[in-house]
Enzyme design. Sequence first.
Site, PDB file in Angstrom:
ATOM      1  N   CYS A 115     -24.230 -40.297 -10.346  1.00  0.00           N
ATOM      2  CA  CYS A 115     -25.643 -40.123 -10.027  1.00  0.00           C
ATOM      3  C   CYS A 115     -25.915 -39.657  -8.598  1.00  0.00           C
ATOM      4  O   CYS A 115     -27.014 -39.212  -8.295  1.00  0.00           O
ATOM      5  CB  CYS A 115     -26.379 -41.432 -10.313  1.00  0.00           C
ATOM      6  SG  CYS A 115     -26.045 -42.054 -11.975  1.00  0.00           S
ATOM      7  N   HIS A 257     -32.745 -39.322  -8.121  1.00  0.00           N
ATOM      8  CA  HIS A 257     -31.990 -39.442  -9.369  1.00  0.00           C
ATOM      9  C   HIS A 257     -32.839 -40.155 -10.406  1.00  0.00           C
ATOM     10  O   HIS A 257     -33.436 -41.206 -10.143  1.00  0.00           O
ATOM     11  CB  HIS A 257     -30.696 -40.222  -9.117  1.00  0.00           C
ATOM     12  CG  HIS A 257     -30.073 -40.765 -10.360  1.00  0.00           C
ATOM     13  ND1 HIS A 257     -29.706 -39.953 -11.418  1.00  0.00           N
ATOM     14  CD2 HIS A 257     -29.763 -42.038 -10.729  1.00  0.00           C
ATOM     15  CE1 HIS A 257     -29.202 -40.714 -12.374  1.00  0.00           C
ATOM     16  NE2 HIS A 257     -29.221 -41.977 -11.989  1.00  0.00           N
ATOM     17  N   ASN A 287     -31.365 -40.392 -18.904  1.00  0.00           N
ATOM     18  CA  ASN A 287     -30.576 -40.363 -17.672  1.00  0.00           C
ATOM     19  C   ASN A 287     -29.356 -39.485 -17.919  1.00  0.00           C
ATOM     20  O   ASN A 287     -28.437 -39.861 -18.646  1.00  0.00           O
ATOM     21  CB  ASN A 287     -30.162 -41.793 -17.316  1.00  0.00           C
ATOM     22  CG  ASN A 287     -29.329 -41.875 -16.047  1.00  0.00           C
ATOM     23  OD1 ASN A 287     -28.710 -40.904 -15.628  1.00  0.00           O
ATOM     24  ND2 ASN A 287     -29.277 -43.048 -15.450  1.00  0.00           N
TER      25      ASN A 287
END
Length: 336
Positions: A115, A257, A287
């Site tokens: 990430c 993120h 995600n």
Amino acid sequence: MKYAFIGPISTYLPQRIETNQQLQDEFPGWDMDLIYTKTGIASRHIAAPGECASDLGVKAAQRLFEEHQIDPQSIDFLLFCTQTPDYPLPTTACLMQQRLGLRISCGALDFNLGCSGFIYGLSLAEGLIRAGIARRVLFITAETYSKYIDPDDRSLRTIFGDGAAATLIEACPEPTLDGFQFGTDGSGADTLMVTDGGARLAEDAHTPRHRKRWNSRLYMDGPALISFTVGAIPQLVQNIFSAAGIPKSDVELYLFHQATRKMLEQLQEALEIERDRMPIALETVGNTVSATIPLLIHDLRQQNRLTQGAKHLLVGFGVGWSWGGCIWHDHYGNGG
């Protein structure tokens, strides 16, 4: 002296879409309304069984070349960020070089970050360009975390989606990326991990921080990750402003993120940021790990929401623990 410039971005998402309603039908006991409230995710794209991160990345790069009339032979270096490579070896970027028709004098490497990977890749591209090693860097971020997740895993299957972004980083005469700051804390490695597939023997491997509730190869301790993020990122943001020598008021958007809505809303509150200055754009993609920030930038460009000449704050954080950020002087605006 030349500096790095974030140019056009193209994306690719797998054809299969998995919706919350489909998960509800498959698992009637799952409270999908509550899950949506926490995650902000209503659907995600899932790679086909034989579709790997390199396949997604190659398709994103091919779109980049076609949509922006870029000659593959003009690429000097390929950076590929993924935590789901095709093989332990060879380097997946080497395979992608051949598939994309990049010249054999082109450098190519993988780096394994999740990430925070987009920020790290920007800094690597900046270094290559400043050193005079490259003028055009093709930076691909692609993930297929779904391949690590058991179908019965309620905590992970509802969060992670697969996807890729291809970003062109070019040389320019003035700085556009400033104030890079990074952080690493390996004591948090046991909160998000896949322990098989490497060279370390199982009896010597790290173990998950708590008992695994699901059979997924991927383990995640969500509360620990939220606690780490809310604790580390406000200090990171302060350090970035100090390193860049600009006040908070100079920044137009906070492009973070895209982990989950709950985590981003907690960061909004901790940083005292107005909601419209920290876009949340994961409802239909989930995600996507290293690809979330370029996917977000691409979406904002498509919506004409980026002001040419504005400064934005880019921040990534997660697995490792690893985090990083910088100030982005966007001279490209909505041109992507």
